[in-house]
Design an enzyme around this catalytic site. Structure first.
Site, mmCIF file in Angstrom:
data_model
loop_
_atom_site.group_PDB
_atom_site.id
_atom_site.type_symbol
_atom_site.label_atom_id
_atom_site.label_comp_id
_atom_site.label_asym_id
_atom_site.label_seq_id
_atom_site.Cartn_x
_atom_site.Cartn_y
_atom_site.Cartn_z
ATOM 1 C CB THR A 145 -0.897 0.144 1.405
ATOM 2 O OG1 THR A 145 -1.604 1.226 1.099
ATOM 3 C CG2 THR A 145 -0.133 -0.345 2.370
ATOM 4 C CG ASP B 294 -2.974 4.632 1.537
ATOM 5 O OD1 ASP B 294 -2.491 5.609 1.058
ATOM 6 O OD2 ASP B 294 -4.140 4.167 1.701
ATOM 7 N NE ARG C 173 -2.213 32.456 -7.463
ATOM 8 C CZ ARG C 173 -1.896 32.318 -8.851
ATOM 9 N NH1 ARG C 173 -1.270 31.206 -9.150
ATOM 10 N NH2 ARG C 173 -2.459 33.048 -9.706
ATOM 11 N N GLY D 277 -4.091 8.901 1.536
ATOM 12 C CA GLY D 277 -3.559 8.238 2.723
ATOM 13 C C GLY D 277 -4.747 7.934 3.601
ATOM 14 C CD GLU E 244 -7.377 9.943 0.178
ATOM 15 O OE1 GLU E 244 -7.848 10.463 -0.951
ATOM 16 O OE2 GLU E 244 -7.147 8.733 0.405
ATOM 17 C CG HIS F 189 -5.643 7.564 -9.102
ATOM 18 N ND1 HIS F 189 -6.813 8.321 -8.621
ATOM 19 C CD2 HIS F 189 -5.987 6.393 -8.537
ATOM 20 C CE1 HIS F 189 -7.721 7.583 -7.919
ATOM 21 N NE2 HIS F 189 -7.229 6.444 -7.900
ATOM 22 C CB VAL F 190 0.023 11.896 -10.357
ATOM 23 C CG1 VAL F 190 0.229 12.534 -8.946
ATOM 24 C CG2 VAL F 190 1.439 11.797 -11.268
ATOM 25 C CD GLN F 191 -0.469 11.245 -3.647
ATOM 26 O OE1 GLN F 191 -0.198 11.198 -2.598
ATOM 27 N NE2 GLN F 191 -1.673 11.362 -4.029
ATOM 28 N NE ARG F 192 -4.093 4.422 -5.806
ATOM 29 C CZ ARG F 192 -3.942 3.592 -4.547
ATOM 30 N NH1 ARG F 192 -3.145 2.749 -4.522
ATOM 31 N NH2 ARG F 192 -4.780 3.761 -3.709
#
Length: 341
Positions: free
Chosen positions: A125, A127, A162, A170, A221, A271-274
């Site tokens: 995972t 996470d 900004r 997660g 998240e 999903h770019v993290q996956r």
């Protein structure tokens, strides 16, 4: 022995490296034959298999995703799910299963072991929230991707004065947010384990602008304000009872703009993290997990899971992975707070 292998749940960098290690050792060293079940537990339920020999796993080490496919199928949500699994294993002549997945996939594996199915687990995972193991593969890649995004956002935040919010995955554990936020120099990190006070977040932002620096806040998240609730992208639940989280970054940006008058924008990494090529550490960890998993099959060490303890790989009961989530220790989060604001 004929061994079935499956990858369940969300995709993850390093899955193919596990498959490669299992087959590359299991076939020549032990003489085992392998079949891959397509799309996680769905493939076992429906008897959807493909051969998995040494030629099939060549070149997989750097490849993201999984050549077997994945799904969030839950056999225990189907009336005859267990019976269908037993029938598939018998029909396909499969003597044992290696299940590669997170809390849901390994939760199914644990229950099947209790029902007499010969199964070994591998923890996967991004996470990093599985118990029993110090780290899961996929986590290091996800953190590296998130850190690079934060690095790139610093210049934009400062150029335009900004507040930039970076929402990371997660679910109910803040490991990605904490590691990526610290590594990327965020001046605020919000995690599910610690409900956040908006007055404090506002103070972080104002402090940065007083010093003529822009703010970057990393939010998991599943993070939520004190007395508030999780922000849901969809209340519809999957087969394992999970609603789809997402949107806390936008909520936070709107609240910061309202309180401070400063422009705030959100980047949702999603999903770019996956995806993509696993890091060297994830390739190393996934390979070692695969080697120990096939050793456990050979030894008949059923109902266990490969786990990282320090620098050693050990086999632990599957139940250790699934009985509770591994969440961020408050003391570890407190170490990061010196950099907030």
């Amino acid at each position: 022995m004929r061994v079935g292998v499956l990858t369940g749940g969300g995709d993850c960098p390093g899955l193919n490296a596990v498959l490669r290690a299992i087959v590359r050792k299991g076939a020549p060293a032990y003489g085992h034959e392998f079949v891959g079940f397509r799309d996680g537990w769905r493939g076992v339920l429906e008897g959807d298999v493909r051969p998995l020999g040494v030629p099939d796993v060549r070149g997989l080490l750097p490849r993201g995703g999984t050549i077997l496919g994945s799904s969030r199928t839950n056999p225990f949500a189907i009336d005859d799910g267990v019976a269908r699994i037993r029938e598939t294993l018998e029909t396909q002549g499969v003597d044992a299963l290696i299940a590669i997945g997170g809390e849901d996939t390994l939760g199914v594996a644990t229950r099947l072991h209790d029902d007499g199915v010969r199964v070994v687990g591998v923890p996967k995972t991004i996470d990093n929230d599985l118990g029993g193991t110090d780290y899961t593969f996929g986590f290091d890649t996800a953190v590296s991707i998130a850190m690079e995004a934060i690095d790139r956002l610093h210049t934009t935040a400062e150029s335009h004065h900004r507040v930039l919010i970076v929402e990371v995955m997660g679910r109910h554990a803040g490991w990605i947010a904490l590691h990526a936020g610290m590594a990327g120099g965020a001046n605020g990190i919000l995690i599910p384990e610690q409900p956040f006070d908006m007055d404090r977040v506002e103070a972080w932002v104002q402090s940065r602008f007083r010093d003529r620096y822009a703010s970057i806040i990393v939010v998991s998240e599943g993070a939520m304000p004190t007395g508030g609730a999780e922000v849901l992208q969809s209340a519809q639940k999957d087969a394992f009872g999970h609603a789809r989280l997402g949107g806390v970054g936008d909520w936070l940006a709107q609240e910061i703009e309202r309180r401070t008058g400063k422009e705030a924008r959100t980047t949702v990494l999603g999903h770019v993290q996956r995806g993509g090529t696993p890091t060297a550490r994830d390739r190393w960890l996934a390979t070692r997990f695969g080697l120990h998993a096939i050793d456990a099959v050979e030894a008949g060490d059923w109902g266990t899971m490969a786990a990282l303890r320090g620098t050693d790989i050990v086999m632990v009961p599957l139940l250790e992975a699934t009985k509770r989530l591994k969440t961020v220790d408050p003391a570890l989060y407190a170490e990061a707070e010196v950099f907030f604001g």
